[in-house]
Design a protein around this motif. Structure first.
Motif, PDB file in Angstrom:
ATOM      1  N   ILE A   1      35.871  37.974  35.405  1.00  0.00           N
ATOM      2  CA  ILE A   1      36.986  38.587  36.139  1.00  0.00           C
ATOM      3  C   ILE A   1      36.753  38.519  37.645  1.00  0.00           C
ATOM      4  N   SER A   2      35.512  38.677  38.061  1.00  0.00           N
ATOM      5  CA  SER A   2      35.205  38.675  39.508  1.00  0.00           C
ATOM      6  C   SER A   2      35.492  37.323  40.150  1.00  0.00           C
ATOM      7  N   ASN A   3      35.681  36.290  39.334  1.00  0.00           N
ATOM      8  CA  ASN A   3      35.973  34.957  39.893  1.00  0.00           C
ATOM      9  C   ASN A   3      37.430  34.813  40.331  1.00  0.00           C
ATOM     10  N   ILE A   4      38.267  35.770  39.943  1.00  0.00           N
ATOM     11  CA  ILE A   4      39.673  35.710  40.336  1.00  0.00           C
ATOM     12  C   ILE A   4      39.795  36.033  41.819  1.00  0.00           C
ATOM     13  N   THR A   5      40.353  35.125  42.573  1.00  0.00           N
ATOM     14  CA  THR A   5      40.441  35.272  44.030  1.00  0.00           C
ATOM     15  C   THR A   5      41.728  35.987  44.437  1.00  0.00           C
ATOM     16  N   GLU A   6      41.804  36.348  45.710  1.00  0.00           N
ATOM     17  CA  GLU A   6      43.020  36.974  46.231  1.00  0.00           C
ATOM     18  C   GLU A   6      44.206  36.013  46.114  1.00  0.00           C
ATOM     19  N   LYS A   7      43.921  34.721  46.335  1.00  0.00           N
ATOM     20  CA  LYS A   7      44.982  33.723  46.187  1.00  0.00           C
ATOM     21  C   LYS A   7      45.489  33.685  44.747  1.00  0.00           C
ATOM     22  N   ASP A   8      44.574  33.798  43.783  1.00  0.00           N
ATOM     23  CA  ASP A   8      44.963  33.824  42.372  1.00  0.00           C
ATOM     24  C   ASP A   8      45.852  35.029  42.078  1.00  0.00           C
ATOM     25  N   ARG A   9      45.459  36.186  42.603  1.00  0.00           N
ATOM     26  CA  ARG A   9      46.221  37.413  42.371  1.00  0.00           C
ATOM     27  C   ARG A   9      47.630  37.300  42.934  1.00  0.00           C
ATOM     28  N   ASN A  10      47.728  36.774  44.143  1.00  0.00           N
ATOM     29  CA  ASN A  10      49.040  36.627  44.770  1.00  0.00           C
ATOM     30  C   ASN A  10      49.901  35.599  44.041  1.00  0.00           C
ATOM     31  N   SER A  11      49.271  34.544  43.533  1.00  0.00           N
ATOM     32  CA  SER A  11      50.020  33.528  42.782  1.00  0.00           C
ATOM     33  C   SER A  11      50.564  34.112  41.483  1.00  0.00           C
ATOM     34  N   LEU A  12      49.730  34.884  40.781  1.00  0.00           N
ATOM     35  CA  LEU A  12      50.177  35.522  39.545  1.00  0.00           C
ATOM     36  C   LEU A  12      51.337  36.480  39.820  1.00  0.00           C
ATOM     37  N   ALA A  13      51.226  37.265  40.896  1.00  0.00           N
ATOM     38  CA  ALA A  13      52.284  38.220  41.247  1.00  0.00           C
ATOM     39  C   ALA A  13      53.590  37.489  41.566  1.00  0.00           C
ATOM     40  N   ALA A  14      53.486  36.359  42.265  1.00  0.00           N
ATOM     41  CA  ALA A  14      54.681  35.593  42.629  1.00  0.00           C
ATOM     42  C   ALA A  14      55.361  35.016  41.382  1.00  0.00           C
ATOM     43  N   ILE A  15      54.567  34.517  40.435  1.00  0.00           N
ATOM     44  CA  ILE A  15      55.130  33.949  39.204  1.00  0.00           C
ATOM     45  C   ILE A  15      55.830  35.031  38.388  1.00  0.00           C
ATOM     46  N   ILE A  16      55.159  36.179  38.200  1.00  0.00           N
ATOM     47  CA  ILE A  16      55.739  37.275  37.428  1.00  0.00           C
ATOM     48  C   ILE A  16      56.996  37.800  38.111  1.00  0.00           C
TER      49      ILE A  16
END
Length: 358
Positions: A128-143
């Motif tokens: 889980i710690s490998n998930i970056t801020e960019k990953d989080r923002n990308s997931l939020a944008a898709i959802i």
């Protein structure tokens, strides 16, 4: 949804609030696994922001398509409100993504966000710690993009109900088909192939009434030629979904509502859905940039149509009957109308068993 509508009694308006929240709740459940009570403060915060987003979207798009429109104060204000609401919606969905990450379990992938987290972590909670801020923002944008599609999906549901009341003879065909195939069982997504009349009705509504008359604006990535016209690089290109769905070269008698245009016979002379005609529909746009939630939207439309036809009797309220007149806005939807809704019988969420279970 049916239970909430029934509470309103006969002659009620086809409650916009109930349908809106049902559609939004469905998408939230599919996208990040959370279902809400309609009175939830968190859920109603999302609904309010989303309405504000939709109200100002048309002004933002107008500015993109007609730059001169920026001299209009209302357009400038709407564009600013659209950007502000988009920002707050992103933060709201970022919280939901963080909740999914926090409670992630590789053996419980019941929603899209969990599946995407699984891909990012290699299906291991230890990563889980490998998930970056960019990953989080990308997931939020898709959802965010998928859930905001509820405005269009709501419009499609209301158009389906409008056509059900305008064409009772078509609803009778659907009811007979449902009774023959399902008897007293409730429909599931597995039943779609067995219900061609139901599916053809839905596709014909989508053809006649796309919720968005125009596709999202794009720009040409290089100089090209289309239909005899030269299109220079960076030129804005906007497809007319409404016109494509009524092109007489593709659709015979395009102004006529005719679900049978989506039906054909197979090798055994059995009536089936014509997949070729379905592929010619541009309601969800086309190409690589078509709406990513098409499958989700179609699933919801099928279940809503089949449930209403199989469990209810819908009749127009004579004091406020449905019409094909539309409300102004970037999303096409009919003016408010009334419905008389009666539940046919008591339903206990009983589904037809799979062949393997029999």
């Amino acid at each position: 949804m049916i239970q909430e509508l029934e509470k309103g009694g006969d002659g009620q308006n086809f409650a916009e609030d109930i349908i809106t929240k049902t559609v939004a709740n469905f998408l939230c459940t599919v996208c990040y696994g959370k279902s809400y009570d309609f009175k939830s403060e968190e859920f109603n915060e999302l609904i309010e922001m989303s309405r504000h987003y939709a109200d100002n979207m048309s002004k933002s798009v107008l500015r993109d398509m007609v730059p001169l429109a920026e001299i209009l104060p209302s357009v400038n204000k709407g564009r600013g409100e659209f950007a502000r609401t988009s920002y707050y919606l992103h933060l709201w969905f970022l919280k939901r993504v963080d909740e999914v990450i926090q409670h992630f379990q590789p053996n419980k992938l019941n929603d899209l966000a969990s599946m995407m987290v699984s891909d990012l972590t290699g299906d291991s909670a230890e990563n889980i710690s490998n998930i970056t801020e960019k990953d989080r923002n990308s997931l939020a944008a898709i959802i965010n993009d998928l859930v905001q599609g509820y405005h269009s999906l709501y419009s499609m549901v209301v158009w389906v109900v409008t056509y059900m009341m305008k064409y009772p003879e078509e609803v009778e065909k659907i009811e007979n088909e449902l009774n023959e195939v399902l008897d007293d069982f409730l429909p599931t997504l597995h039943d779609q192939e067995s219900l061609p009349h139901t599916m053809s009705f839905i596709n014909e509504v989508l053809r006649c009434r796309p919720s968005l008359p125009l596709a999202v604006p794009h720009s040409a990535t290089e100089d090209t030629k289309l239909g005899g016209y030269d299109i220079n690089k960076d030129t804005m290109v906007v497809a007319s979904l409404y016109s494509a769905n009524r092109d007489p070269k593709v659709w015979a008698n395009p102004e006529q509502f005719d679900p049978s245009r989506f039906l054909t016979k197979d090798d055994l002379d059995v009536t089936v859905l014509d997949g070729t005609k379905v592929e010619q529909l541009f309601t969800f746009s086309l190409g690589e940039r078509k709406y990513p939630g098409e499958d989700i939207g179609r699933s919801f439309l099928f279940l809503t149509t089949a449930y209403l036809a199989h469990t209810c009797k819908l009749k127009p309220d004579p004091t406020k009957p449905p019409t094909f007149q539309t409300k102004p806005g970037s999303i096409i939807r009919p003016k408010e109308f009334g419905v008389q809704l009666d539940i046919k019988k008591c339903w206990l969420s009983v589904f037809k068993p799979d062949d393997d279970d029999e």
